[in-house]
Write an enzyme that holds these catalytic residues in place. Sequence first.
Site, short mmCIF file in Angstrom:
data_model
loop_
_atom_site.label_atom_id
_atom_site.label_comp_id
_atom_site.label_asym_id
_atom_site.label_seq_id
_atom_site.Cartn_x
_atom_site.Cartn_y
_atom_site.Cartn_z
N LYS A 54 0.79 -1.24 0.00
CA LYS A 54 0.00 0.00 0.00
C LYS A 54 0.83 1.29 0.00
O LYS A 54 0.39 2.32 0.50
CB LYS A 54 -1.00 0.05 1.17
CG LYS A 54 -1.79 -1.20 1.44
CD LYS A 54 -2.26 -1.94 0.24
CE LYS A 54 -3.33 -1.30 -0.59
NZ LYS A 54 -3.62 -2.16 -1.80
N TRP A 59 1.10 2.18 -8.83
CA TRP A 59 1.58 3.36 -9.57
C TRP A 59 2.95 3.08 -10.20
O TRP A 59 3.17 3.31 -11.39
CB TRP A 59 1.66 4.53 -8.60
CG TRP A 59 1.85 5.88 -9.19
CD1 TRP A 59 1.83 6.22 -10.52
CD2 TRP A 59 2.09 7.10 -8.47
NE1 TRP A 59 2.04 7.57 -10.67
CE2 TRP A 59 2.20 8.12 -9.41
CE3 TRP A 59 2.22 7.41 -7.12
CZ2 TRP A 59 2.43 9.45 -9.04
CZ3 TRP A 59 2.44 8.73 -6.75
CH2 TRP A 59 2.55 9.73 -7.70
N HIS A 114 6.92 -7.85 -2.28
CA HIS A 114 6.80 -7.19 -0.97
C HIS A 114 7.78 -7.82 0.03
O HIS A 114 7.72 -7.55 1.22
CB HIS A 114 5.37 -7.32 -0.43
CG HIS A 114 4.34 -6.51 -1.15
ND1 HIS A 114 4.56 -5.22 -1.58
CD2 HIS A 114 3.05 -6.79 -1.52
CE1 HIS A 114 3.47 -4.74 -2.17
NE2 HIS A 114 2.54 -5.68 -2.15
N SER A 144 -4.37 3.44 4.11
CA SER A 144 -4.61 2.69 2.86
C SER A 144 -4.73 1.19 3.15
O SER A 144 -5.61 0.50 2.61
CB SER A 144 -3.47 2.97 1.87
OG SER A 144 -3.74 2.39 0.63
N LYS A 267 -8.16 6.42 -3.52
CA LYS A 267 -8.17 7.88 -3.54
C LYS A 267 -6.90 8.45 -4.18
O LYS A 267 -6.94 9.48 -4.84
CB LYS A 267 -8.32 8.38 -2.10
CG LYS A 267 -8.71 9.81 -1.97
CD LYS A 267 -9.11 10.08 -0.52
CE LYS A 267 -9.62 11.49 -0.36
NZ LYS A 267 -9.88 11.79 1.05
P1 PAP Z 1 -0.45 -3.03 -3.23
O1 PAP Z 1 0.69 -3.04 -2.29
O2 PAP Z 1 -1.60 -3.88 -2.76
O3 PAP Z 1 -0.07 -3.33 -4.64
P2 PAP Z 1 -0.34 -0.22 -3.65
O4 PAP Z 1 -0.52 -0.01 -5.09
O5 PAP Z 1 1.02 -0.13 -3.09
O6 PAP Z 1 -1.05 -1.55 -3.18
O7 PAP Z 1 -1.18 0.86 -2.84
C1 PAP Z 1 -2.46 1.25 -3.21
C2 PAP Z 1 -2.52 2.75 -3.00
O8 PAP Z 1 -1.97 3.41 -4.14
C3 PAP Z 1 -3.95 3.23 -2.89
O9 PAP Z 1 -3.86 4.39 -2.03
P3 PAP Z 1 -5.08 4.96 -1.21
O10 PAP Z 1 -5.73 3.84 -0.48
O11 PAP Z 1 -4.49 5.96 -0.27
O12 PAP Z 1 -5.97 5.62 -2.20
C4 PAP Z 1 -4.26 3.61 -4.33
O13 PAP Z 1 -5.36 4.48 -4.48
C5 PAP Z 1 -2.95 4.27 -4.73
N1 PAP Z 1 -2.72 4.31 -6.18
C6 PAP Z 1 -2.99 3.37 -7.11
N2 PAP Z 1 -2.63 3.80 -8.33
C7 PAP Z 1 -2.13 5.05 -8.18
C8 PAP Z 1 -1.60 6.02 -9.08
N3 PAP Z 1 -1.53 5.79 -10.38
N4 PAP Z 1 -1.17 7.19 -8.57
C9 PAP Z 1 -1.24 7.44 -7.24
N5 PAP Z 1 -1.73 6.57 -6.33
C10 PAP Z 1 -2.17 5.38 -6.80
#
Ligand code: PAP
Length: 302
Positions: A54, A59, A114, A144, A267
């Site tokens: 998270k 991204w 991870h 998150s 978000k």
């Molecule tokens: P993971 O470890 O399960 O793969 P990860 O992608 O690291 O998750 O984290 C998800 C967070 O990145 C979410 O944050 P939030 O809960 O605070 O909203 C997600 O919305 C955010 N996220 C995903 N894609 C993007 C992006 N392109 N730009 C910025 N934040 C992003």
Amino acid sequence: MELNSLSEGKWWGDDCLRHVDGFWLLPQFVEPIDRVVKHFRPLPSDIILASFPKTGTTWLKSLLFAIVHRTSKHRLAMKNPHELVPNLEVQVYTASDEPLTTNPCSRHRIFSTHIPYQLLAKTLDSSDCRIVYVTRNPKDTLVSTWYFVNKWKKAEKEPWPLEVAAEKFCDGLVPCGPYYDHVMGYKKLSSEKPKKLFFITYEELMSDPISHVKNLAEFLGCPFEGEHEVEEVVKCCSFRVLSEHEVNKSEESPVWFQLPYNSFFRKGAVGDHKNHLSDEIIERIDALTIEKFHSVGFMYGI
Ligand code: PAP
């Protein structure tokens, strides 16, 4: 690794994590992680995206894919970033010692993980592969994680309260935790070997994506030819653009995970913890951040 011989720690109701070399792992990933550690041999051309959950993985997956496969970046509109850049322990070494074959034609294979550096050091040090590590403010990471975990099936009957999530986060008792040890493992490597590891924070990337994406492309040996090119990559990987693709709005779940593709997009903002955490929790996490990061010269996370 014998699952039953590992010590257990409760993190959510009666659900336990297993303790492996100082880190708390979800039981279903203990064996796949063991297989990665024992069998994964990175090629010198491989790119490994490492992160605590998270903190910006989705991204960075999209950015790495778009930088490396520049002429194919339109594929980000058709496939979720987690399908384009597979996770070693979740998608590649899930059930066998033999990894799934990834696109053999691509110049660079890109994987994510991870797994903490402390567990993967021998594997990563055995090759000239490049590592990209992304981290995120601990308080936003906690929020998150809390949202994400509360989407799991179990949460319908037994939600994970934010106060418990904060308590467990501070105790390090969350999947892949402690967060601080995870970050410092890779941070230390980046200080020792800056040519091997590119360390970036979610907040830096949000505040000046063009400069950081340019630096990232240079680090990977794939520099941009013009300003327009980098602007396009940043745009196609932005939260606004990515989260609008049907494939990323999908309620369908991948075969390798219990949550739908849309759960990786919520978000995408910096500082959302201010809308959720009490002053008391913020003070507690900030004190921990000072102890774990600031005291060793890493002025980050408050
Ligand atoms: P993971 O470890 O399960 O793969 P990860 O992608 O690291 O998750 O984290 C998800 C967070 O990145 C979410 O944050 P939030 O809960 O605070 O909203 C997600 O919305 C955010 N996220 C995903 N894609 C993007 C992006 N392109 N730009 C910025 N934040 C992003």
